[in-house]
Write a protein that holds these residues in place. Structure first.
Motif, PDB file in Angstrom:
ATOM      1  N   ASP A  29     -10.926  -0.405  15.562  1.00 16.16           N
ATOM      2  CA  ASP A  29     -11.574  -0.405  16.877  1.00 16.16           C
ATOM      3  C   ASP A  29     -12.062  -1.804  17.249  1.00 16.16           C
ATOM      4  O   ASP A  29     -12.728  -2.469  16.472  1.00 16.16           O
ATOM      5  N   GLY A  30     -11.687  -2.209  18.450  1.00 16.17           N
ATOM      6  CA  GLY A  30     -12.181  -3.488  18.956  1.00 16.17           C
ATOM      7  C   GLY A  30     -11.357  -4.695  18.566  1.00 16.17           C
ATOM      8  O   GLY A  30     -11.709  -5.814  18.914  1.00 16.17           O
ATOM      9  N   ASN A  31     -10.244  -4.499  17.832  1.00 20.22           N
ATOM     10  CA  ASN A  31      -9.422  -5.666  17.500  1.00 20.22           C
ATOM     11  C   ASN A  31      -8.021  -5.470  18.053  1.00 20.22           C
ATOM     12  O   ASN A  31      -7.778  -4.665  18.940  1.00 20.22           O
ATOM     13  N   TYR A  32      -7.060  -6.195  17.517  1.00 17.88           N
ATOM     14  CA  TYR A  32      -5.712  -6.210  18.057  1.00 17.88           C
ATOM     15  C   TYR A  32      -4.995  -4.878  17.909  1.00 17.88           C
ATOM     16  O   TYR A  32      -3.964  -4.651  18.533  1.00 17.88           O
ATOM     17  N   THR A  33      -5.483  -3.975  17.072  1.00 18.09           N
ATOM     18  CA  THR A  33      -4.816  -2.685  16.879  1.00 18.09           C
ATOM     19  C   THR A  33      -5.561  -1.549  17.575  1.00 18.09           C
ATOM     20  O   THR A  33      -5.263  -0.382  17.346  1.00 18.09           O
ATOM     21  N   ALA A  34      -6.526  -1.873  18.412  1.00 16.28           N
ATOM     22  CA  ALA A  34      -7.369  -0.833  19.019  1.00 16.28           C
ATOM     23  C   ALA A  34      -6.585   0.122  19.898  1.00 16.28           C
ATOM     24  O   ALA A  34      -6.918   1.304  20.003  1.00 16.28           O
ATOM     25  N   THR A  35      -5.523  -0.356  20.551  1.00 15.11           N
ATOM     26  CA  THR A  35      -4.766   0.480  21.475  1.00 15.11           C
ATOM     27  C   THR A  35      -3.612   1.220  20.811  1.00 15.11           C
ATOM     28  O   THR A  35      -2.892   1.967  21.474  1.00 15.11           O
ATOM     29  N   ILE A  36      -3.447   1.027  19.505  1.00 15.32           N
ATOM     30  CA  ILE A  36      -2.329   1.647  18.790  1.00 15.32           C
ATOM     31  C   ILE A  36      -2.692   3.084  18.436  1.00 15.32           C
ATOM     32  O   ILE A  36      -3.833   3.368  18.069  1.00 15.32           O
ATOM     33  N   SER A  37      -1.718   3.967  18.520  1.00 18.69           N
ATOM     34  CA  SER A  37      -1.972   5.373  18.193  1.00 18.69           C
ATOM     35  C   SER A  37      -2.347   5.507  16.717  1.00 18.69           C
ATOM     36  O   SER A  37      -1.889   4.729  15.867  1.00 18.69           O
ATOM     37  N   ASP A  38      -3.155   6.517  16.422  1.00 15.62           N
ATOM     38  CA  ASP A  38      -3.614   6.725  15.045  1.00 15.62           C
ATOM     39  C   ASP A  38      -2.444   7.009  14.104  1.00 15.62           C
ATOM     40  O   ASP A  38      -2.430   6.539  12.955  1.00 15.62           O
ATOM     41  N   ASP A  39      -1.463   7.776  14.569  1.00 14.84           N
ATOM     42  CA  ASP A  39      -0.322   8.124  13.722  1.00 14.84           C
ATOM     43  C   ASP A  39       0.492   6.883  13.346  1.00 14.84           C
ATOM     44  O   ASP A  39       0.860   6.702  12.177  1.00 14.84           O
ATOM     45  N   LEU A  40       0.766   6.033  14.329  1.00 14.76           N
ATOM     46  CA  LEU A  40       1.531   4.819  14.058  1.00 14.76           C
ATOM     47  C   LEU A  40       0.746   3.877  13.166  1.00 14.76           C
ATOM     48  O   LEU A  40       1.296   3.265  12.236  1.00 14.76           O
ATOM     49  N   PHE A  41      -0.547   3.759  13.425  1.00 14.29           N
ATOM     50  CA  PHE A  41      -1.386   2.874  12.617  1.00 14.29           C
ATOM     51  C   PHE A  41      -1.416   3.331  11.159  1.00 14.29           C
ATOM     52  O   PHE A  41      -1.256   2.521  10.241  1.00 14.29           O
ATOM     53  N   GLU A  42      -1.564   4.620  10.940  1.00 14.62           N
ATOM     54  CA  GLU A  42      -1.634   5.142   9.568  1.00 14.62           C
ATOM     55  C   GLU A  42      -0.292   4.997   8.850  1.00 14.62           C
ATOM     56  O   GLU A  42      -0.253   4.586   7.686  1.00 14.62           O
ATOM     57  N   SER A  43       0.810   5.323   9.541  1.00 15.30           N
ATOM     58  CA  SER A  43       2.122   5.221   8.900  1.00 15.30           C
ATOM     59  C   SER A  43       2.468   3.777   8.549  1.00 15.30           C
ATOM     60  O   SER A  43       3.040   3.494   7.489  1.00 15.30           O
ATOM     61  N   THR A  44       2.087   2.843   9.442  1.00 14.56           N
ATOM     62  CA  THR A  44       2.349   1.430   9.174  1.00 14.56           C
ATOM     63  C   THR A  44       1.482   0.931   8.017  1.00 14.56           C
ATOM     64  O   THR A  44       1.942   0.151   7.179  1.00 14.56           O
ATOM     65  N   ASN A  45       0.234   1.381   7.965  1.00 16.31           N
ATOM     66  CA  ASN A  45      -0.644   0.999   6.862  1.00 16.31           C
ATOM     67  C   ASN A  45      -0.103   1.493   5.522  1.00 16.31           C
ATOM     68  O   ASN A  45      -0.155   0.776   4.512  1.00 16.31           O
ATOM     69  N   ARG A  46       0.423   2.711   5.501  1.00 10.90           N
ATOM     70  CA  ARG A  46       0.979   3.242   4.256  1.00 10.90           C
ATOM     71  C   ARG A  46       2.225   2.472   3.834  1.00 10.90           C
ATOM     72  O   ARG A  46       2.448   2.223   2.648  1.00 10.90           O
ATOM     73  N   GLU A  47       3.020   2.084   4.799  1.00 12.09           N
ATOM     74  CA  GLU A  47       4.180   1.255   4.479  1.00 12.09           C
ATOM     75  C   GLU A  47       3.739  -0.112   3.962  1.00 12.09           C
ATOM     76  O   GLU A  47       4.346  -0.665   3.041  1.00 12.09           O
ATOM     77  N   PHE A  48       2.668  -0.637   4.551  1.00  9.59           N
ATOM     78  CA  PHE A  48       2.122  -1.925   4.124  1.00  9.59           C
ATOM     79  C   PHE A  48       1.685  -1.875   2.666  1.00  9.59           C
ATOM     80  O   PHE A  48       2.040  -2.738   1.853  1.00  9.59           O
ATOM     81  N   VAL A  49       0.925  -0.848   2.301  1.00  7.15           N
ATOM     82  CA  VAL A  49       0.419  -0.759   0.937  1.00  7.15           C
ATOM     83  C   VAL A  49       1.557  -0.491  -0.053  1.00  7.15           C
ATOM     84  O   VAL A  49       1.504  -0.915  -1.215  1.00  7.15           O
ATOM     85  N   ASN A  50       2.620   0.180   0.404  1.00  2.00           N
ATOM     86  CA  ASN A  50       3.799   0.366  -0.454  1.00  2.00           C
ATOM     87  C   ASN A  50       4.486  -0.969  -0.740  1.00  2.00           C
ATOM     88  O   ASN A  50       5.009  -1.184  -1.839  1.00  2.00           O
ATOM     89  N   VAL A  51       4.471  -1.840   0.259  1.00  4.98           N
ATOM     90  CA  VAL A  51       5.030  -3.190   0.059  1.00  4.98           C
ATOM     91  C   VAL A  51       4.239  -3.931  -1.017  1.00  4.98           C
ATOM     92  O   VAL A  51       4.812  -4.608  -1.883  1.00  4.98           O
ATOM     93  N   ILE A  52       2.926  -3.791  -0.976  1.00  4.88           N
ATOM     94  CA  ILE A  52       2.065  -4.478  -1.947  1.00  4.88           C
ATOM     95  C   ILE A  52       2.346  -3.983  -3.364  1.00  4.88           C
ATOM     96  O   ILE A  52       2.517  -4.775  -4.297  1.00  4.88           O
ATOM     97  N   PHE A  53       2.414  -2.665  -3.548  1.00  4.85           N
ATOM     98  CA  PHE A  53       2.648  -2.129  -4.890  1.00  4.85           C
ATOM     99  C   PHE A  53       4.089  -2.340  -5.342  1.00  4.85           C
ATOM    100  O   PHE A  53       4.353  -2.447  -6.543  1.00  4.85           O
ATOM    101  N   ALA A  54       5.031  -2.421  -4.399  1.00  5.28           N
ATOM    102  CA  ALA A  54       6.414  -2.710  -4.771  1.00  5.28           C
ATOM    103  C   ALA A  54       6.526  -4.098  -5.381  1.00  5.28           C
ATOM    104  O   ALA A  54       7.349  -4.348  -6.276  1.00  5.28           O
ATOM    105  N   SER A  55       5.668  -5.013  -4.919  1.00  4.44           N
ATOM    106  CA  SER A  55       5.716  -6.383  -5.433  1.00  4.44           C
ATOM    107  C   SER A  55       5.257  -6.463  -6.886  1.00  4.44           C
ATOM    108  O   SER A  55       5.791  -7.247  -7.671  1.00  4.44           O
ATOM    109  N   ILE A  56       4.278  -5.641  -7.261  1.00  5.98           N
ATOM    110  CA  ILE A  56       3.805  -5.676  -8.637  1.00  5.98           C
ATOM    111  C   ILE A  56       4.822  -5.019  -9.574  1.00  5.98           C
ATOM    112  O   ILE A  56       4.964  -5.390 -10.735  1.00  5.98           O
TER     113      ILE A  56
END
Length: 289
Positions: A29-56
């Protein structure tokens, strides 16, 4: 990363991910992702964290990083989403490991910080590099596309072509206009070219100079240039600036310019219905005689 700490992070990845998701949701809320839908934000975040663990785990992480960077660009999200997300991940991972360690001293604390940094820092560099490279590539493609569309020469009739100009004309674009104009005149075997400046907001001395140069270049290769779309305010500006456009025809609209082009080529528009009616009357008069 330290083998033991790596094992702790992987075995407790679900908890770390949950902590990270909670943290990153607080900055939505209040930043560059404030207007993004909750579903898209959550799915992108999960993909992001998968990228992090894939690296390890180092399981095709290069391709995963590249694909994720391209996705963020396509979504129109800024680079700060990546950097903020990784900083939060570093913080929650260190916090989890330290809070669940039996004995924490300064040496162990330093070891945890160093190990997590060795894990996260390369991901930051790779994601930033991939993002920057993909962004530059995307911008380059867009620039080429805009250049191709910024000064098109359109054949409308045999020997007659139109170049509609829209937006501000600077030196670089003027050069492109000149190149497209000359190449198009030769390619389409144009006898008359209509340069339409209806969509040009400002015509100053520099813009008028570029247009005059283009018209003169067209004349030198055997074609005639007609400047159309001269609005009253543009005409007044040209007069006040003392710009001489008397070397080639000028018209207030594209329609009037097209009619002039037809006259220059000894052509005219004929109303077929009227012509057929005249022929029928002529035939009837002959029969009457």
């Amino acid at each position: 990363m330290d083998r033991n700490l790596k094992r702790i992070a992987l075995e407790n990845s679900d908890t770390i991910v949950k902590m990270w998701m909670n943290e990153i949701n607080t900055i939505k809320d209040g930043n560059y992702t404030a207007t993004i839908s909750d579903d898209l934000f959550e799915s992108t975040n999960r993909e992001f964290v998968n990228v992090i663990f894939a690296s390890i785990k180092d399981q095709g992480s290069s391709k995963v990083v590249e694909d994720f960077s391209e996705k963020i660009i396509q979504l129109g999200w800024p680079l700060s989403y990546i950097t903020d997300g990784l900083q939060i991940f570093r913080r929650v991972t260190i916090e989890y490991i330290l809070n669940n360690s039996e004995k924490v001293n300064s040496d162990y604390f330093s070891k945890v910080l160093e190990s997590v940094d060795l894990w996260v820092e390369p991901i930051i560099r790779r994601l930033v590099n991939e993002y920057s490279g993909s962004w530059e590539h995307t911008v380059s493609l867009q620039r080429v596309a805009l250049q191709e569309l910024s000064a098109p020469l359109i054949p409308v009739l045999e020997g007659i072509t139109v170049m509609p100009l829209i937006g501000t004309i600077d030196t670089d674009r003027a050069k492109l206009i000149m190149e497209n104009l000359l190449e198009g005149v030769m390619q389409h075997n144009s006898e008359v070219v209509l340069i339409d400046i209806t969509g040009v907001p400002v015509v100053d001395t520099m813009v008028a100079h570029h247009i005059i140069q283009a018209a003169e270049a067209v004349r030198l290769i055997g074609a005639t240039c007609i400047l159309v779309g001269i609005r009253p305010e543009i005409a007044q500006t040209i007069v006040n600036l003392g710009i001489d456009l008397g070397k080639f025809p000028t018209k207030s609209s594209l329609k009037k310019g097209f009619m002039t082009a037809l006259e220059l080529m000894n052509r005219k528009i004929v109303d077929l219905d009227s012509k057929e009616e005249s022929i029928e009357k002529m035939i009837e008069s002959i029969k009457g005689e």
